[in-house]
Design a protein around this motif. Structure first.
Motif, PDB file in Angstrom:
ATOM      1  N   GLU A  67      -8.124  -8.521  -1.574  1.00 39.91           N
ATOM      2  CA  GLU A  67      -7.558  -7.080  -0.909  1.00 39.91           C
ATOM      3  C   GLU A  67      -6.160  -6.835  -1.709  1.00 39.91           C
ATOM      4  OE1 GLU A  67      -6.488  -5.249   3.621  1.00 39.91           O
ATOM      5  OE2 GLU A  67      -7.568  -7.264   3.363  1.00 39.91           O
ATOM      6  N   TYR A  68      -5.332  -7.976  -1.648  1.00 44.55           N
ATOM      7  CA  TYR A  68      -4.030  -7.729  -2.104  1.00 44.55           C
ATOM      8  C   TYR A  68      -4.121  -7.332  -3.775  1.00 44.55           C
ATOM      9  CZ  TYR A  68      -0.458  -9.478  -5.475  1.00 44.55           C
ATOM     10  OH  TYR A  68       0.296  -9.739  -6.548  1.00 44.55           O
ATOM     11  N   ALA A  69      -5.373  -7.811  -4.510  1.00 47.33           N
ATOM     12  CA  ALA A  69      -5.241  -7.433  -5.803  1.00 47.33           C
ATOM     13  C   ALA A  69      -5.937  -5.866  -5.764  1.00 47.33           C
ATOM     14  CB  ALA A  69      -6.495  -8.235  -6.401  1.00 47.33           C
ATOM     15  N   GLY A  70      -6.594  -5.705  -4.760  1.00 46.85           N
ATOM     16  CA  GLY A  70      -7.173  -4.278  -4.791  1.00 46.85           C
ATOM     17  C   GLY A  70      -6.007  -3.189  -4.633  1.00 46.85           C
ATOM     18  N   ALA A  88       0.737  -1.349  -0.036  1.00 46.44           N
ATOM     19  CA  ALA A  88      -0.043   0.125   0.176  1.00 46.44           C
ATOM     20  C   ALA A  88       0.927   1.309  -0.033  1.00 46.44           C
ATOM     21  CB  ALA A  88      -0.875  -0.071   1.164  1.00 46.44           C
ATOM     22  N   ARG A  89       2.102   1.094   0.337  1.00 49.77           N
ATOM     23  CA  ARG A  89       3.113   2.307   0.411  1.00 49.77           C
ATOM     24  C   ARG A  89       3.717   2.631  -0.864  1.00 49.77           C
ATOM     25  NH1 ARG A  89       4.120   0.459   5.879  1.00 49.77           N
ATOM     26  NH2 ARG A  89       5.953  -0.963   4.956  1.00 49.77           N
ATOM     27  N   ILE A  90       3.325   1.724  -1.947  1.00 48.79           N
ATOM     28  CA  ILE A  90       4.022   1.987  -3.179  1.00 48.79           C
ATOM     29  C   ILE A  90       3.233   3.113  -3.788  1.00 48.79           C
ATOM     30  CG2 ILE A  90       4.225   1.038  -5.526  1.00 48.79           C
ATOM     31  CD1 ILE A  90       4.059  -1.576  -4.495  1.00 48.79           C
ATOM     32  N   ASP A  91       4.333   4.169  -4.300  1.00 49.41           N
ATOM     33  CA  ASP A  91       3.636   5.229  -5.089  1.00 49.41           C
ATOM     34  C   ASP A  91       3.079   5.256  -6.276  1.00 49.41           C
ATOM     35  OD1 ASP A  91       3.351   8.014  -5.823  1.00 49.41           O
ATOM     36  OD2 ASP A  91       5.253   8.729  -5.273  1.00 49.41           O
ATOM     37  N   PRO A  92       1.811   5.474  -6.572  1.00 50.23           N
ATOM     38  CA  PRO A  92       1.289   5.377  -7.845  1.00 50.23           C
ATOM     39  C   PRO A  92       2.075   5.940  -8.755  1.00 50.23           C
ATOM     40  CG  PRO A  92      -0.496   5.419  -6.042  1.00 50.23           C
ATOM     41  CD  PRO A  92       0.854   5.952  -5.473  1.00 50.23           C
ATOM     42  N   ALA A  93       2.662   7.210  -8.605  1.00 42.06           N
ATOM     43  CA  ALA A  93       3.409   8.177  -9.322  1.00 42.06           C
ATOM     44  C   ALA A  93       4.583   7.608  -9.776  1.00 42.06           C
ATOM     45  CB  ALA A  93       3.464   9.481  -8.759  1.00 42.06           C
ATOM     46  N   ASN A 104      -2.675  -4.742 -20.884  1.00 42.61           N
ATOM     47  CA  ASN A 104      -3.306  -5.440 -21.718  1.00 42.61           C
ATOM     48  C   ASN A 104      -4.613  -6.386 -20.794  1.00 42.61           C
ATOM     49  OD1 ASN A 104      -2.293  -4.639 -24.239  1.00 42.61           O
ATOM     50  ND2 ASN A 104      -0.543  -6.251 -23.829  1.00 42.61           N
ATOM     51  N   TRP A 105      -4.310  -6.062 -19.658  1.00 40.78           N
ATOM     52  CA  TRP A 105      -5.286  -6.875 -18.547  1.00 40.78           C
ATOM     53  C   TRP A 105      -5.907  -5.974 -17.539  1.00 40.78           C
ATOM     54  CZ3 TRP A 105      -5.261 -12.677 -17.761  1.00 40.78           C
ATOM     55  CH2 TRP A 105      -4.628 -13.609 -18.778  1.00 40.78           C
ATOM     56  N   PRO A 106      -6.976  -6.284 -17.161  1.00 42.55           N
ATOM     57  CA  PRO A 106      -7.511  -5.514 -15.960  1.00 42.55           C
ATOM     58  C   PRO A 106      -6.641  -5.446 -14.669  1.00 42.55           C
ATOM     59  CG  PRO A 106      -9.212  -6.872 -16.743  1.00 42.55           C
ATOM     60  CD  PRO A 106      -8.199  -7.302 -17.295  1.00 42.55           C
ATOM     61  N   ALA A 107      -6.198  -4.394 -14.008  1.00 46.26           N
ATOM     62  CA  ALA A 107      -5.185  -4.438 -12.861  1.00 46.26           C
ATOM     63  C   ALA A 107      -5.571  -5.240 -11.822  1.00 46.26           C
ATOM     64  CB  ALA A 107      -5.259  -2.972 -12.318  1.00 46.26           C
ATOM     65  N   GLU A 108      -6.903  -5.883 -11.637  1.00 46.30           N
ATOM     66  CA  GLU A 108      -7.284  -6.968 -10.642  1.00 46.30           C
ATOM     67  C   GLU A 108      -6.650  -8.305 -11.229  1.00 46.30           C
ATOM     68  OE1 GLU A 108      -9.252  -4.755 -12.051  1.00 46.30           O
ATOM     69  OE2 GLU A 108      -9.797  -3.665 -10.083  1.00 46.30           O
ATOM     70  N   ARG A 109      -6.644  -8.463 -12.561  1.00 47.41           N
ATOM     71  CA  ARG A 109      -5.975  -9.637 -13.127  1.00 47.41           C
ATOM     72  C   ARG A 109      -4.633  -9.926 -13.064  1.00 47.41           C
ATOM     73  NH1 ARG A 109      -8.430 -14.138 -13.163  1.00 47.41           N
ATOM     74  NH2 ARG A 109      -7.750 -14.801 -15.378  1.00 47.41           N
ATOM     75  N   VAL A 110      -3.995  -8.621 -13.117  1.00 44.82           N
ATOM     76  CA  VAL A 110      -2.368  -8.533 -13.222  1.00 44.82           C
ATOM     77  C   VAL A 110      -1.755  -9.164 -12.049  1.00 44.82           C
ATOM     78  CG1 VAL A 110      -0.548  -6.943 -13.496  1.00 44.82           C
ATOM     79  CG2 VAL A 110      -2.518  -6.732 -15.133  1.00 44.82           C
ATOM     80  N   ALA A 111      -2.563  -8.448 -11.100  1.00 47.80           N
ATOM     81  CA  ALA A 111      -2.152  -8.734  -9.434  1.00 47.80           C
ATOM     82  C   ALA A 111      -1.824 -10.180  -9.265  1.00 47.80           C
ATOM     83  CB  ALA A 111      -3.050  -8.157  -8.409  1.00 47.80           C
TER      84      ALA A 111
END
Length: 205
Positions: free
Chosen positions: A129-132, A80-85, A146-153
């Motif tokens: 929760e991890y995927a989110g 959760a601390r990973i910076d989205p930027a 190429n994939w939804p983010a929830e599927r990439v996780a």
């Protein structure tokens, strides 16, 4: 004049237990069940009797340490601390590194302690929760996926888990950079121009 010194207040039981558990986990990873209460006490900087006052017996301490080791909460907090930027490549690399550290620790603990040493209390499902959490980190880069983010996780988790098992990677180890490129581009995709130029320059050196 005699100067009086106040005695340090004893640690609360919960804090003392946490301190002992922090000391015992590395010992369990190294020695397994063979670790002694004296070794634990020496590592924690306490008297051996303190262990029994805090936990009752060695086996209770070992179980508490294993349960702490399997707790997924610290991993979720780190993700959760990973910076989205951050650049997408950096975020994927961080996720892989965190997951490999998590899975590598679990595999090692199970190998020295035995597969029957999982915590008694079942850990609630945390996959969604991890995927989110990962999806939130990747949100600024959805147009590149190429994939939804929830599927990439889950895909990243699968790669990180399989490459954390020594018997799968001893003959053909993979670096984190290689795994990151695989997640991003597979075996036939093409990296972004700036990354391709950087890779070519590094290869030429």
């Amino acid at each position: 004049m005699i100067q009086k010194f106040s005695r340090a207040k004893p640690l609360p039981v919960e804090d003392r237990q946490d301190m002992i558990i922090d000391a015992v986990i590395p010992l369990l990873m190294e020695r397994g069940h063979a670790v002694t209460t004296k070794q634990i006490a020496d590592a924690a900087g306490i008297a051996e009797g303190t262990i029994f006052r805090a936990f009752g017996d060695k086996e209770t301490l070992v179980r508490a340490a294993i349960e702490r080791h399997f707790d997924p909460a610290p991993l979720r907090a780190s993700l959760a601390r990973i910076d989205p930027a951050l650049p997408l490549e950096d975020k994927i690399r961080i996720v892989i590194e965190l997951l490999q550290a998590r899975f590598g620790g679990i595999v090692r603990m199970m190998s020295v302690m035995g597969h029957g040493e999982r915590p008694v209390r079942p850990t609630p499902p945390t996959h969604s929760e991890y995927a989110g959490i990962v999806a939130q980190a990747l949100a600024p880069d959805l147009d590149r996926l190429n994939w939804p983010a929830e599927r990439v996780a889950p895909l990243i988790r699968l790669i990180a888990f399989s490459t954390s098992i020594p018997m799968f990677t001893e003959a053909t180890p993979f670096t984190t950079d290689e795994l990151t490129r695989f997640v991003l581009y597979g075996i036939a995709g093409h990296p972004a121009p700036e990354l391709a130029a950087a890779t070519s320059a590094a290869t030429a050196v």
